[in-house]
Write a protein that holds these residues in place. Structure first.
Motif, PDB file in Angstrom:
ATOM      1  N   ASP A 254      -3.673  -8.471  -4.201  1.00  0.00           N
ATOM      2  CA  ASP A 254      -4.095  -8.005  -2.874  1.00  0.00           C
ATOM      3  C   ASP A 254      -3.501  -6.622  -2.610  1.00  0.00           C
ATOM      4  N   ILE A 255      -4.162  -5.604  -3.146  1.00  0.00           N
ATOM      5  CA  ILE A 255      -3.660  -4.235  -2.985  1.00  0.00           C
ATOM      6  C   ILE A 255      -3.722  -3.814  -1.524  1.00  0.00           C
ATOM      7  N   GLU A 256      -4.804  -4.148  -0.861  1.00  0.00           N
ATOM      8  CA  GLU A 256      -4.994  -3.677   0.511  1.00  0.00           C
ATOM      9  C   GLU A 256      -3.966  -4.255   1.486  1.00  0.00           C
ATOM     10  N   HIS A 257      -3.706  -5.554   1.406  1.00  0.00           N
ATOM     11  CA  HIS A 257      -2.881  -6.208   2.422  1.00  0.00           C
ATOM     12  C   HIS A 257      -1.467  -6.547   1.975  1.00  0.00           C
ATOM     13  N   ALA A 258      -1.187  -6.487   0.675  1.00  0.00           N
ATOM     14  CA  ALA A 258       0.137  -6.870   0.186  1.00  0.00           C
ATOM     15  C   ALA A 258       0.808  -5.749  -0.596  1.00  0.00           C
ATOM     16  N   ALA A 345     -13.546   6.089   0.569  1.00  0.00           N
ATOM     17  CA  ALA A 345     -13.506   5.862  -0.881  1.00  0.00           C
ATOM     18  C   ALA A 345     -12.200   5.199  -1.319  1.00  0.00           C
ATOM     19  N   LEU A 346     -11.098   5.540  -0.670  1.00  0.00           N
ATOM     20  CA  LEU A 346      -9.816   4.937  -1.028  1.00  0.00           C
ATOM     21  C   LEU A 346      -9.827   3.444  -0.725  1.00  0.00           C
ATOM     22  N   LEU A 347     -10.314   3.070   0.438  1.00  0.00           N
ATOM     23  CA  LEU A 347     -10.390   1.660   0.791  1.00  0.00           C
ATOM     24  C   LEU A 347     -11.339   0.926  -0.153  1.00  0.00           C
ATOM     25  N   ALA A 348     -12.436   1.570  -0.507  1.00  0.00           N
ATOM     26  CA  ALA A 348     -13.385   0.963  -1.443  1.00  0.00           C
ATOM     27  C   ALA A 348     -12.735   0.730  -2.801  1.00  0.00           C
ATOM     28  N   ALA A 349     -11.882   1.671  -3.240  1.00  0.00           N
ATOM     29  CA  ALA A 349     -11.182   1.508  -4.520  1.00  0.00           C
ATOM     30  C   ALA A 349     -10.224   0.318  -4.471  1.00  0.00           C
ATOM     31  N   PHE A 350      -9.527   0.150  -3.347  1.00  0.00           N
ATOM     32  CA  PHE A 350      -8.649  -1.012  -3.178  1.00  0.00           C
ATOM     33  C   PHE A 350      -9.465  -2.304  -3.276  1.00  0.00           C
ATOM     34  N   ARG A 351     -10.516  -2.361  -2.487  1.00  0.00           N
ATOM     35  CA  ARG A 351     -11.268  -3.609  -2.359  1.00  0.00           C
ATOM     36  C   ARG A 351     -12.034  -3.966  -3.625  1.00  0.00           C
ATOM     37  N   ALA A 352     -12.358  -2.968  -4.445  1.00  0.00           N
ATOM     38  CA  ALA A 352     -13.043  -3.248  -5.709  1.00  0.00           C
ATOM     39  C   ALA A 352     -12.158  -4.044  -6.660  1.00  0.00           C
ATOM     40  N   GLN A 353     -10.838  -3.946  -6.476  1.00  0.00           N
ATOM     41  CA  GLN A 353      -9.907  -4.675  -7.345  1.00  0.00           C
ATOM     42  C   GLN A 353      -9.420  -5.962  -6.691  1.00  0.00           C
ATOM     43  N   ASP A 354      -9.504  -6.058  -5.381  1.00  0.00           N
ATOM     44  CA  ASP A 354      -9.047  -7.253  -4.674  1.00  0.00           C
ATOM     45  C   ASP A 354     -10.128  -8.343  -4.737  1.00  0.00           C
TER      46      ASP A 354
END
Length: 427
Positions: A254-258, A345-354
């Protein structure tokens, strides 16, 4: 996300490297090939496949098999023990091979990759398979099929217990061409799946056919890859393989939230944090641009340096030495704030891996982690467990306590082997 980030916790042992190199020289000498003497670092050279290599072959096609190591049972025990790992599950010696195989780039174009296939000496002729996916590595020669130390601890551990092990190098590491698309989950899964296919062919040629049962594990970056690979296998990605169990360790689920928030509140140490995030940003920018010019994200003089540091030919310690002490000194004020509150784009990069835990496993799962991890904080594993629970699957979270990132795997690895042993015995 790496077994070798912090020097104080590094399991690299020069004596172990010499032991393994000597054993490798013995088996290769018997085959008519003697490697150069081992150096204090892996050799800096790497294979350069031809421009047409892998172009017309189906994904997972085996292109080459190269013997790289042979250790007896005592040699495996010494190798693991000197690394600081419990070796009481060692029942066999091992033979290891570098496989070169056809796969695809993140854009879906044909390419090649390498990985390590490890087979036990003795035991059953037909073997179950462990998919073992490794943690963060910046230098291509630290990958399992090339490096002679930490990249092989887990593959040798599992193989010596009596199962075949497929350990992909991932794209751009080992002897594969190009640069590593770090934390690009989709291509890590495709390379790992194609490594399973190549291993199936190689094992058959080596007269150790595979049963088709797969036990998936991985550490750090590889823990996240293992979760995503497990989802793909359960979804029928290849009819030859049946997922039997899943045991990832300390994955950044969880890159975005953790993981990302922990960079700013002290839960991730500065050295690891700046290394991981710089690696992530530069790699992701090549996949889906995050900036028009690196000076938008990085302060001078780093704006002109950072991308070149992660070319696969720089060692981690050299990269860290070229970076400042922390992210605030590395990033522009604007990008530092953007990293704390990602959008676009940064948020999209996070979410693509989460989201690698957002599925409903039909097989046993255990998640391994530690409260003392300052590379991939325990919040990542708790988030993964919550995602699974939201889909009706409650899984054990094994907290190893107040130990470091690397020590989390050194403790968890033998426990996972014993768990896999128990599951296999009940089949």
């Amino acid at each position: 996300m790496d077994m070798n980030m912090n020097a104080s916790n590094s399991p690299r042992k020069h004596g172990v490297r010499r032991l393994l190199a000597a054993a490798t020289a013995v088996v290769l000498a018997a085959l008519g090939t003697v490697p150069a003497a081992a150096a204090s670092r892996p050799a800096s050279g790497h294979d350069t496949p031809s421009a047409t290599a892998g172009r017309h072959e189906a994904r997972g096609t085996l292109l080459a098999v190269t013997p790289v190591a042979h250790l007896g049972r005592a040699g495996v025990t010494a190798f693991l023990t000197e690394a600081g790992m419990n070796a009481d599950t060692v029942r066999h010696g091992i033979r290891a091979y570098r496989l070169t195989y056809a796969t695809i780039t993140p854009q879906g174009r044909p390419t090649t990759a390498t990985g390590l296939l490890v087979l036990p000496e003795g035991g059953a002729r037909r073997l179950d398979l462990v998919s073992d996916t490794h943690g963060t590595m910046a230098h291509r020669d630290y990958a399992p099929s090339v490096g002679e130390d930490f990249g092989r601890y887990s593959p040798f551990l599992h193989a010596s217990a009596g199962r075949a092990v497929a350990a992909p190098d991932y794209l751009g590491l080992g002897k594969g061409p190009g640069r590593h698309p770090y934390m690009d989950t989709a291509s890590a899964v495709s390379a790992s799946l194609d490594m399973l296919r190549a291993s199936r062919t190689a094992a058959l040629r080596l007269d150790r056919p595979l049963t088709g049962d797969v036990y998936a594990s991985g550490f750090s970056q590889g823990g996240q890859v293992a979760m995503a690979l497990g989802k793909a296998l359960q979804g029928g990605a290849d009819r030859h393989f049946r997922l039997r169990a899943l045991a990832p360790v300390s994955g950044p689920y969880d890159i975005e939230h953790a993981e990302s928030p922990a960079l700013f509140d002290g839960r991730v140490n500065d050295t690891s944090g700046i290394f991981y995030m710089t690696y992530f940003l530069t790699a992701q920018n090549r996949l889906h641009p995050l900036w028009k010019d690196p000076s938008e994200a990085f302060r001078e003089p780093y704006a002109g340096l950072v991308d070149g540091l992660f070319d696969g030919d720089h060692y981690e310690e050299d990269i860290i030495g070229a970076l400042p002490a922390n992210l605030k000194e590395l990033l522009t004020d604007d990008y530092y704030r953007r990293l704390q509150h990602p959008t676009g784009a940064l948020l999209a990069a996070f979410r693509a891996q989460d989201g690698t835990c957002a599925w409903k496993p039909a097989i046993p799962v255990r998640l391994y982690t530690s409260a003392g991890d300052t590379d991939v904080p325990i919040a990542n594993t708790r988030s993964c467990a919550a995602d699974l629970a939201n889909r009706g699957v409650r899984v054990p979270v094994v907290d190893q306590g107040d130990v470091s990132h690397n020590e989390t795997y050194l403790t968890s690895g033998p426990q996972i082997v014993r768990w896999f042993d128990g599951l296999a015995a009940r089949r």
